[in-house]
Motif scaffolding. Sequence first.
Motif, short mmCIF file in Angstrom:
data_model
loop_
_atom_site.label_atom_id
_atom_site.label_comp_id
_atom_site.label_asym_id
_atom_site.label_seq_id
_atom_site.Cartn_x
_atom_site.Cartn_y
_atom_site.Cartn_z
N THR A 17 40.37 43.90 45.83
CA THR A 17 39.96 44.32 44.49
C THR A 17 38.89 43.40 43.92
O THR A 17 37.93 43.85 43.30
N TYR A 18 39.07 42.09 44.11
CA TYR A 18 38.17 41.11 43.52
C TYR A 18 37.01 40.72 44.43
O TYR A 18 36.15 39.95 44.01
N TRP A 51 35.28 35.21 51.78
CA TRP A 51 36.41 35.37 50.85
C TRP A 51 37.59 36.03 51.55
O TRP A 51 38.74 35.61 51.37
N ALA A 52 37.33 37.05 52.36
CA ALA A 52 38.41 37.74 53.09
C ALA A 52 39.13 36.79 54.03
O ALA A 52 40.33 36.94 54.28
N SER A 53 38.42 35.79 54.54
CA SER A 53 39.02 34.85 55.49
C SER A 53 40.09 33.97 54.84
O SER A 53 40.84 33.30 55.54
N LEU A 54 40.16 33.96 53.52
CA LEU A 54 41.17 33.16 52.81
C LEU A 54 42.54 33.82 52.82
O LEU A 54 43.53 33.20 52.42
N ASP A 55 42.62 35.05 53.26
CA ASP A 55 43.85 35.84 53.19
C ASP A 55 45.07 35.09 53.72
O ASP A 55 46.07 34.95 53.01
N TRP A 66 42.14 30.95 41.82
CA TRP A 66 42.11 31.53 40.48
C TRP A 66 40.76 32.15 40.22
O TRP A 66 39.75 31.70 40.74
N ALA A 67 40.77 33.18 39.36
CA ALA A 67 39.54 33.82 38.93
C ALA A 67 39.52 33.85 37.41
O ALA A 67 40.54 34.12 36.77
N ASP A 72 36.22 42.61 31.99
CA ASP A 72 36.36 43.08 33.37
C ASP A 72 35.49 42.33 34.36
O ASP A 72 35.56 42.57 35.56
N ARG A 73 34.64 41.43 33.87
CA ARG A 73 33.69 40.74 34.75
C ARG A 73 34.25 39.41 35.25
O ARG A 73 34.66 38.56 34.45
N LEU A 74 34.23 39.23 36.56
CA LEU A 74 34.64 37.96 37.16
C LEU A 74 33.49 36.98 36.99
O LEU A 74 32.38 37.25 37.44
N ILE A 75 33.77 35.85 36.32
CA ILE A 75 32.69 34.91 36.00
C ILE A 75 32.94 33.50 36.52
O ILE A 75 32.09 32.63 36.38
N GLY A 76 34.11 33.26 37.13
CA GLY A 76 34.37 31.93 37.65
C GLY A 76 35.54 31.92 38.60
O GLY A 76 36.35 32.86 38.64
N THR A 77 35.64 30.86 39.38
CA THR A 77 36.73 30.72 40.32
C THR A 77 36.93 29.24 40.67
O THR A 77 36.01 28.43 40.50
#
Length: 177
Positions: A17-18, A51-55, A66-67, A72-77
Amino acid sequence: MTDALTITRLTPADLPTYAPGLTALLLDAVDDNASVGFTASLTAEQAAAWWASLDSDLDEGRVALWAAHDGDRLIGTVQLRSETSPNGRHRAEIAKLLVHRVARGRGIARRLLTTAEQFAHASGRTLLMLDTQTGSAAEHLYRTAGWSPLGTVPDYAADPSGTLRPTTFFHKSLAGR
């Protein structure tokens, strides 16, 4: 930008999703010449695959992610990477603290950092480590957030353009908090 900032811990099930927002965030950081482990040749496909490799690391608790969202906008992690060796289970590493350029200057990085620190403390971690490019805005953040510099290594990592840059290593004790 609104003031509706929320910070959410992501699970492996959240990654699909993210993924678009996380991918855009990583591409923005690299495009802004942040030394976060990638070169300017990073593609959207490569960023999404990273990112998918973190699964499995998320699933097995080696990484907490964390995000930060503005609406609705992802702005940090930010990530907390826990040490799993028997003699190092008291420590963890802060990694990939990223805030999109359009959202900087609002204290988001500090809130993400505090979130990861609080989680680490609640999880029994007593020592945190991190590294960042010397002279960067991130270095200033860590210094003002109570992190102690260990030292600087010249030419430690290449920035996205390929130029070798010095890196400053930091630690923070959570013991006695």
